[in-house]
Design an enzyme around this catalytic site. Sequence first.
Site, PDB file in Angstrom:
ATOM      1  N   GLY A  39       2.513  40.118 -62.141  1.00 39.36           N
ATOM      2  CA  GLY A  39       1.402  39.579 -61.366  1.00 39.36           C
ATOM      3  C   GLY A  39       0.948  38.217 -61.857  1.00 39.36           C
ATOM      4  O   GLY A  39       0.027  37.636 -61.293  1.00 39.36           O
ATOM      5  N   CYS A  40       1.576  37.714 -62.903  1.00 43.08           N
ATOM      6  CA  CYS A  40       1.250  36.380 -63.431  1.00 43.08           C
ATOM      7  C   CYS A  40       2.380  35.425 -63.047  1.00 43.08           C
ATOM      8  O   CYS A  40       3.546  35.788 -63.137  1.00 43.08           O
ATOM      9  CB  CYS A  40       1.128  36.414 -64.954  1.00 43.08           C
ATOM     10  SG  CYS A  40      -0.164  37.494 -65.570  1.00 43.08           S
ATOM     11  N   GLN A  41       2.031  34.215 -62.643  1.00 41.66           N
ATOM     12  CA  GLN A  41       3.057  33.229 -62.346  1.00 41.66           C
ATOM     13  C   GLN A  41       3.789  32.818 -63.613  1.00 41.66           C
ATOM     14  O   GLN A  41       4.990  32.638 -63.615  1.00 41.66           O
ATOM     15  CB  GLN A  41       2.446  31.990 -61.701  1.00 41.66           C
ATOM     16  CG  GLN A  41       2.336  32.091 -60.216  1.00 41.66           C
ATOM     17  CD  GLN A  41       1.971  30.746 -59.604  1.00 41.66           C
ATOM     18  OE1 GLN A  41       1.272  29.934 -60.192  1.00 41.66           O
ATOM     19  NE2 GLN A  41       2.449  30.522 -58.399  1.00 41.66           N
ATOM     20  N   SER A  42       3.049  32.659 -64.689  1.00 39.78           N
ATOM     21  CA  SER A  42       3.640  32.345 -65.985  1.00 39.78           C
ATOM     22  C   SER A  42       4.110  33.649 -66.608  1.00 39.78           C
ATOM     23  O   SER A  42       3.677  34.728 -66.230  1.00 39.78           O
ATOM     24  CB  SER A  42       2.605  31.703 -66.909  1.00 39.78           C
ATOM     25  OG  SER A  42       2.055  30.562 -66.319  1.00 39.78           O
TER      26      SER A  42
END
Length: 139
Positions: free
Chosen positions: A50-53
């Site tokens: 759920g995190c782009q990074s």
Amino acid sequence: MANLPDKNKLLRNFSRCGNWEEKYMYIIELGAQLDALPSGTRIAGNLISGCQSQVWIVMHRDAGTGEVQFFGDSDAAIVKGLIATVFVFYHGLSPAEIVAEDVRPFFSELALTQHLTPSRSQGLEAMVRGIRKKAASLH
């Protein structure tokens, strides 16, 4: 827990920053103070979805105190600082307390949600969900 400030000191330091550029720099400094991830823990099971990074969070329950110990890392400096900010909030808590505590008022005091991009806000929420899920499994 690294050399991170407690919640009250973080709030004071944050309020002393004159503008959001200084606050972002402070968040990045917090991330630089995180303890290194334990060897062999940069694995899919510790990756927060759920995190782009890329964000890795590792949690262990201290057998003596019952408190949760946190380790985290990211490939983005600002995100690593956000990890540190979340760790400050949850520091010293048991798994049950982590599951029960609502971090959102703390973020509101910092005015984080108003100043993060939508993707970073979503990533921050994903970190909190991931930490609470991991805490529930330690309970």
